[in-house]
Design a protein around this motif. Sequence first.
Motif, short mmCIF file in Angstrom:
data_model
loop_
_atom_site.label_atom_id
_atom_site.label_comp_id
_atom_site.label_asym_id
_atom_site.label_seq_id
_atom_site.Cartn_x
_atom_site.Cartn_y
_atom_site.Cartn_z
N ILE A 23 0.94 -1.18 0.12
CA ILE A 23 0.07 0.10 -0.05
C ILE A 23 0.94 0.93 -0.04
N VAL A 24 0.61 2.05 -0.96
CA VAL A 24 1.65 3.07 -1.28
C VAL A 24 1.02 4.74 -1.10
N LEU A 31 6.20 3.22 0.13
CA LEU A 31 5.64 2.17 0.86
C LEU A 31 4.89 2.55 2.35
N VAL A 32 3.74 2.41 2.52
CA VAL A 32 3.54 2.55 3.88
C VAL A 32 2.93 1.45 4.45
N GLY A 33 2.45 0.70 3.83
CA GLY A 33 1.68 -0.54 4.44
C GLY A 33 1.52 -1.81 3.36
N LEU A 88 11.27 0.54 8.76
CA LEU A 88 9.85 0.10 8.32
C LEU A 88 9.07 0.22 9.63
N ASP A 89 9.85 1.10 10.68
CA ASP A 89 9.14 1.35 11.83
C ASP A 89 7.51 1.86 11.71
N GLY A 90 7.04 2.43 10.64
CA GLY A 90 5.76 2.91 10.82
C GLY A 90 4.93 2.20 9.75
N LEU A 91 5.39 0.91 9.24
CA LEU A 91 4.60 0.02 8.32
C LEU A 91 3.29 -0.45 8.87
N VAL A 92 2.29 -0.44 8.29
CA VAL A 92 1.00 -0.83 8.83
C VAL A 92 0.76 -2.06 8.10
N GLN A 235 -3.27 0.88 -3.71
CA GLN A 235 -2.70 -0.21 -3.86
C GLN A 235 -3.26 -0.76 -5.04
N GLY A 236 -2.46 -1.70 -5.85
CA GLY A 236 -3.02 -2.13 -7.05
C GLY A 236 -1.69 -2.67 -7.90
N TYR A 237 -1.95 -3.20 -9.17
CA TYR A 237 -0.95 -3.79 -9.87
C TYR A 237 0.07 -2.83 -10.51
N LEU A 238 -0.52 -1.47 -10.71
CA LEU A 238 0.46 -0.49 -11.01
C LEU A 238 1.70 -0.37 -10.14
N PHE A 239 1.32 -0.71 -8.97
CA PHE A 239 2.63 -0.76 -7.81
C PHE A 239 3.21 -2.06 -7.59
#
Length: 252
Positions: A23-24, A31-33, A88-92, A235-239
Amino acid sequence: LQLETDFRLAFERAEFLLHYQPIVELKTGKLVGAEALVRWQHPKRGLLGPNDFLPVAEETGLIIDLDSWVLREACRQLTHWRKAYPALDGLVVNVNVDERQMASKEMVEDVFHLLQTHQLPPSRLRLEVTETVFRSGRKHAEAQLDSLRALGVGLAVDDFGTGYSSLESFAASAFDALKVDQIFVRDLETNPRHRAIVRTIIGFAKDLGLLLTAEGIETEGQRQMLLELGCEYGQGYLFAQALPPDEFEQRL
Ligand code: G
Ligand code: G
Ligand code: MN
Ligand code: NA
């Protein structure tokens, strides 16, 4: 029935695994999650996706065991990543939760214990539920959601716009996030009605202070348009598609 027998054995044989879809932040691509999506490495049929076995899991009630496993595994993986990659501390990590799992007595306690065991900041976990959680009774569902929110975990409405949600369910609900269903994203550029719906959902989310993620983004044009409409995450196949953990790590 063979599938049901196999499914029961799959737990002992450790045949389930999780893939993770990034998830970006739409503006930067950062990258956020990640959304955890379950797979089954079947000994004879190969790698199966949720559509192949969730119906059996739901009919047999084994969905509760499956979702418990998914929740445990996602927390284990996230904890590992947090140790191995301090950046990655903030990764959800988002985990899908079936309505029956949501309604179960053990759910809140399980989440509490997982957070404790792994010393995970609760906000690093977000549970995705569809609007069907309210089907089993609004009072009970709301109490469960409130208890989970009290633990500090995030709660997202998945596939938003396709359920039979009443807007009333957002008036005092514990949800802190919405996921715009991919059917509205798919033809965003060519279908003015879907564009209007997405614009409305974005305004709705903003006004209620909900975090908004668009699903199923496949083209740069869709990303641009979502940005213009004010959607922050996607999110999606683009990423990327959902990736096995080792491939996900390569992108870090
Ligand atoms: O990975 P895929 O896009 O094929 O997933 C299809 C559907 O399966 C999605 O609607 C998703 O919400 C659901 N799903 C994926 N993983 C899980 C899971 O661990 N638990 C539950 N309950 N549903 C899941
Ligand atoms: O939980 P949910 O129903 O949102 O499940 C997400 C599903 O959408 C997964 O099965 C995933 O494989 C799928 N998916 C994710 N990104 C894309 C995309 O860009 N295009 C399409 N068609 N499907 C996607
Ligand atoms: Mn989902
Ligand atoms: Na969805």
